[in-house]
Design a protein around this motif. Structure first.
Motif, mmCIF file in Angstrom:
data_model
loop_
_atom_site.group_PDB
_atom_site.id
_atom_site.type_symbol
_atom_site.label_atom_id
_atom_site.label_comp_id
_atom_site.label_asym_id
_atom_site.label_seq_id
_atom_site.Cartn_x
_atom_site.Cartn_y
_atom_site.Cartn_z
ATOM 1 N N ALA A 60 54.821 58.244 19.782
ATOM 2 C CA ALA A 60 54.309 57.146 20.604
ATOM 3 C C ALA A 60 54.060 55.905 19.754
ATOM 4 C CB ALA A 60 53.033 57.570 21.322
ATOM 5 N N THR A 61 53.543 56.104 18.565
ATOM 6 C CA THR A 61 53.315 54.972 17.667
ATOM 7 C C THR A 61 54.631 54.317 17.276
ATOM 8 O OG1 THR A 61 51.335 56.038 16.797
ATOM 9 C CG2 THR A 61 52.297 54.287 15.471
ATOM 10 N N ALA A 62 55.631 55.123 16.974
ATOM 11 C CA ALA A 62 56.942 54.573 16.615
ATOM 12 C C ALA A 62 57.536 53.784 17.779
ATOM 13 C CB ALA A 62 57.883 55.697 16.199
ATOM 14 N N LEU A 63 57.381 54.277 18.997
ATOM 15 C CA LEU A 63 57.905 53.561 20.155
ATOM 16 C C LEU A 63 57.150 52.253 20.392
ATOM 17 C CD1 LEU A 63 58.663 56.499 22.583
ATOM 18 C CD2 LEU A 63 60.298 54.890 21.637
ATOM 19 N N PHE A 64 55.835 52.263 20.222
ATOM 20 C CA PHE A 64 55.076 51.010 20.383
ATOM 21 C C PHE A 64 55.446 49.997 19.294
ATOM 22 C CE2 PHE A 64 52.123 53.479 23.094
ATOM 23 C CZ PHE A 64 52.163 52.640 24.195
ATOM 24 N N LEU A 65 55.705 50.468 18.075
ATOM 25 C CA LEU A 65 56.151 49.564 17.023
ATOM 26 C C LEU A 65 57.549 49.009 17.326
ATOM 27 C CD1 LEU A 65 54.881 51.422 13.833
ATOM 28 C CD2 LEU A 65 54.007 49.299 14.806
ATOM 29 N N ALA A 66 58.423 49.833 17.885
ATOM 30 C CA ALA A 66 59.746 49.364 18.287
ATOM 31 C C ALA A 66 59.626 48.336 19.409
ATOM 32 C CB ALA A 66 60.615 50.534 18.738
ATOM 33 N N PHE A 67 58.658 48.531 20.306
ATOM 34 C CA PHE A 67 58.394 47.546 21.361
ATOM 35 C C PHE A 67 57.988 46.207 20.747
ATOM 36 C CE2 PHE A 67 54.745 45.561 23.533
ATOM 37 C CZ PHE A 67 55.416 44.980 24.599
ATOM 38 N N GLY A 68 57.064 46.244 19.795
ATOM 39 C CA GLY A 68 56.627 45.004 19.147
ATOM 40 C C GLY A 68 57.755 44.307 18.412
ATOM 41 N N LEU A 69 58.594 45.074 17.734
ATOM 42 C CA LEU A 69 59.720 44.490 17.018
ATOM 43 C C LEU A 69 60.711 43.850 17.987
ATOM 44 C CD1 LEU A 69 60.842 44.228 14.133
ATOM 45 C CD2 LEU A 69 62.147 46.291 14.576
ATOM 46 N N SER A 70 60.964 44.507 19.099
ATOM 47 C CA SER A 70 61.889 43.965 20.094
ATOM 48 C C SER A 70 61.340 42.690 20.725
ATOM 49 C CB SER A 70 62.167 45.016 21.156
ATOM 50 O OG SER A 70 63.104 44.569 22.069
#
Length: 132
Positions: free
Chosen positions: A32-42
């Motif tokens: 979940a943390t990795a997905l939220f970080l990917a969201f922020g990067l996008s």
């Protein structure tokens, strides 16, 4: 650039929805943390592209009637004879190997990385390419 910016914003929306569903369903914090970080990067990339698209001329990718050849031309300057990326790749490989083998290997990889980055940044400021 407008198209790319919109694509990254829509990708961010999809990743956010995926992160929320994954976080609730899997109850696993690392994914979940990795997905939220990917969201922020996008979001950052999408914002940058849409912000930049307002300041530059309309490119061929934003014109529905454009041909492939309309976007041809010089992309930028790339050094044709630099050996620094090879040294940087070697230092990076040693640095990633230090995670598996032992952190002591980082003592050897860090100087290689620093010298390679220094050489790559300043390769046109020394020797025959130096400006007076």
């Amino acid at each position: 650039m407008k198209i790319q910016g919109k694509m990254f914003i829509w990708l961010a929306v999809f990743i956010l929805a995926t992160a929320v569903v994954y976080g609730v369903w899997a109850k696993e914090p690392a994914g979940a943390t990795a997905l939220f970080l990917a969201f922020g990067l996008s979001v950052m990339i999408g914002y940058y592209l849409t912000f930049t698209a307002r300041r530059v001329d309309t490119g061929a990718q934003d014109n529905k009637e454009a041909d492939v050849a309309d976007d041809s031309g010089e992309v930028g300057f790339f050094s044709p004879h630099s050996w620094q990326p090879l040294a940087l790749g070697f230092g990076g490989a040693l640095a990633f190997l230090s995670v598996a083998v032992g952190w002591w290997l980082m003592y050897f990889s860090a100087p290689i990385i620093l010298v390679a980055v220094w050489g790559w940044v300043f390769e046109y400021y020394r020797g025959e390419n130096r400006t007076q």
